[in-house]
Design a protein around this motif. Structure first.
Motif, PDB file in Angstrom:
ATOM      1  N   ALA B  54     -35.371 -15.623  41.082  1.00  0.00           N
ATOM      2  CA  ALA B  54     -35.320 -16.273  42.470  1.00  0.00           C
ATOM      3  C   ALA B  54     -34.429 -14.918  43.245  1.00  0.00           C
ATOM      4  N   THR B  57     -36.130 -12.619  45.801  1.00  0.00           N
ATOM      5  CA  THR B  57     -36.504 -13.024  47.349  1.00  0.00           C
ATOM      6  C   THR B  57     -35.353 -13.168  47.937  1.00  0.00           C
ATOM      7  N   ILE B  58     -34.271 -13.564  47.433  1.00  0.00           N
ATOM      8  CA  ILE B  58     -32.880 -13.578  48.128  1.00  0.00           C
ATOM      9  C   ILE B  58     -32.225 -12.127  48.490  1.00  0.00           C
ATOM     10  N   LEU B  60     -34.471  -9.438  48.836  1.00  0.00           N
ATOM     11  CA  LEU B  60     -35.207  -8.650  49.511  1.00  0.00           C
ATOM     12  C   LEU B  60     -34.907  -9.406  50.973  1.00  0.00           C
ATOM     13  N   ILE B  61     -34.675 -10.793  51.053  1.00  0.00           N
ATOM     14  CA  ILE B  61     -34.428 -11.177  52.458  1.00  0.00           C
ATOM     15  C   ILE B  61     -33.288 -10.695  53.390  1.00  0.00           C
ATOM     16  N   MET B  64     -33.994  -6.850  53.925  1.00  0.00           N
ATOM     17  CA  MET B  64     -34.803  -6.718  55.052  1.00  0.00           C
ATOM     18  C   MET B  64     -33.804  -7.003  56.562  1.00  0.00           C
ATOM     19  N   LEU B  65     -33.092  -7.897  56.466  1.00  0.00           N
ATOM     20  CA  LEU B  65     -31.955  -8.463  57.644  1.00  0.00           C
ATOM     21  C   LEU B  65     -31.271  -7.160  57.880  1.00  0.00           C
ATOM     22  N   GLY B  67     -31.842  -3.995  57.270  1.00  0.00           N
ATOM     23  CA  GLY B  67     -32.726  -3.080  57.631  1.00  0.00           C
ATOM     24  C   GLY B  67     -33.307  -3.260  59.225  1.00  0.00           C
ATOM     25  N   MET B  68     -33.305  -4.624  59.464  1.00  0.00           N
ATOM     26  CA  MET B  68     -33.773  -4.903  61.000  1.00  0.00           C
ATOM     27  C   MET B  68     -32.614  -4.938  61.869  1.00  0.00           C
ATOM     28  N   PHE B  69     -31.531  -5.264  61.487  1.00  0.00           N
ATOM     29  CA  PHE B  69     -30.360  -5.529  62.517  1.00  0.00           C
ATOM     30  C   PHE B  69     -29.168  -4.542  62.122  1.00  0.00           C
ATOM     31  N   LEU B 156     -47.468 -13.967  55.127  1.00  0.00           N
ATOM     32  CA  LEU B 156     -47.122 -15.383  55.583  1.00  0.00           C
ATOM     33  C   LEU B 156     -47.877 -16.456  55.118  1.00  0.00           C
TER      34      LEU B 156
END
Lengths: 62, 226
Positions: B54, B57-58, B60-61, B64-65, B67-69, B156
């Motif tokens: 698990a 996933t954690i 990566l989330i 990615m956040l 990386g985006m913000f 998705l």
């Protein structure tokens, strides 16, 4: 736990789509267009990558 | 008398442009090497600590956040280097339990070794081709970003549908798309379209990561006897 992670992943993917959309739109409408021969120069290495992955699959199965 | 008074000015600008391009290329490959090494270390740490799957996933989330913000706000300063190490370290940490999962499968070590070697060959081959040919692959931009949108919609859908055939198609699609992205990004650096080595490193790292994880999935599916 698993469902929570699935929902969190889905929310992240939707955010990525929203984040990516302006860039994608910009490149699709204003990006440079291909000249004759451009796509061939890109497709040859991509075909080689496909062949290489097929070779790796055969190695993994052997 | 010089017949073209602007010739020296043009030569100086051309030299400055080449110098800037070489600097971006050098810094990008240096930072990319360091981040790959760092994520390898964090992956090893996750394997030693026997972190559950698990965590993938954690991690990566969160990555990615960031990386985006966070990365877009810091990529023009030295803080951006720390952020890119944080992102790649997290992604490596998440990769640890996934690699361990594959290692526990029959022929798992062979699958992981093939995926790792295959990723290296694909990245070096495509980067070398884009650098040596000096071709401008910016015409691929629209195709690549539109392709990424399509792939994300497929990802998705498969988060909930969990169809193995769709997963395989997504993995194959990601390998091709990320291969195209390596050509595109490298050519952007060569032709001055990408002048920030931190964002260039992040883009190339993501493509390497995606190719590796997609190869692991494909080789894991085809390599197993089930």
């Amino acid at each position: 736990m698993e469902l929570a992670l699935q929902i969190a992943s889905a929310v992240l993917v939707v955010m990525m789509l929203v984040f990516l959309y302006p860039t994608a739109k910009q490149w699709m409408t204003n990006g440079p267009k291909a000249k004759p021969g451009d796509w061939r120069s890109a497709l040859i290495p991509l075909l080689l990558v496909t062949g290489f992955v097929a070779l790796l699959v055969m190695l993994a199965r052997s | 008398m010089n017949p073209n008074p602007y010739q020296n000015q043009t030569l100086t600008r051309s030299y400055e442009g080449t110098f800037a391009t070489n600097k971006v290329l050098k810094n990008t490959y240096l930072l990319l090497s360091a981040t790959l090494l760092f994520s390898g270390l964090t992956a090893a740490l996750a394997m030693v600590l026997a972190v559950p799957v698990a965590a993938y996933t954690i991690s990566l989330i969160v990555a990615m956040l960031l990386g985006m913000f966070v990365l877009p706000r810091t990529q023009d300063s030295a803080a951006g280097i720390g952020v890119v190490f944080l992102i790649t370290g997290l992604m490596g940490f998440g990769l640890g339990p996934v690699i361990q999962l594959y290692l526990n499968m029959p022929n798992g070590a062979q699958t992981v070794a093939l995926a790792l070697g295959g990723t290296g060959v694909i990245f070096l081959g495509l980067s070398g081709y884009a650098l040596a040919s000096r071709r401008d692959f910016s015409f691929m931009g629209g195709f690549i970003f539109a392709g990424m949108m399509v792939m994300l919609v497929a990802v998705l859908a498969n988060i909930f549908l969990q169809i193995p055939a769709l997963q395989l198609a997504i993995a194959a699609g990601f390998i091709l798309l990320m291969s195209g992205f390596i050509l595109f990004q490298t050519s952007q650096m060569v032709h001055g379209g990408e002048t920030n080595y931190i964002s260039a490193t992040y883009g190339l790292y993501l493509s390497i990561f995606n190719i590796f994880i997609s190869l692991l999935q494909i080789l894991g599916i085809f390599g197993s006897d089930e």
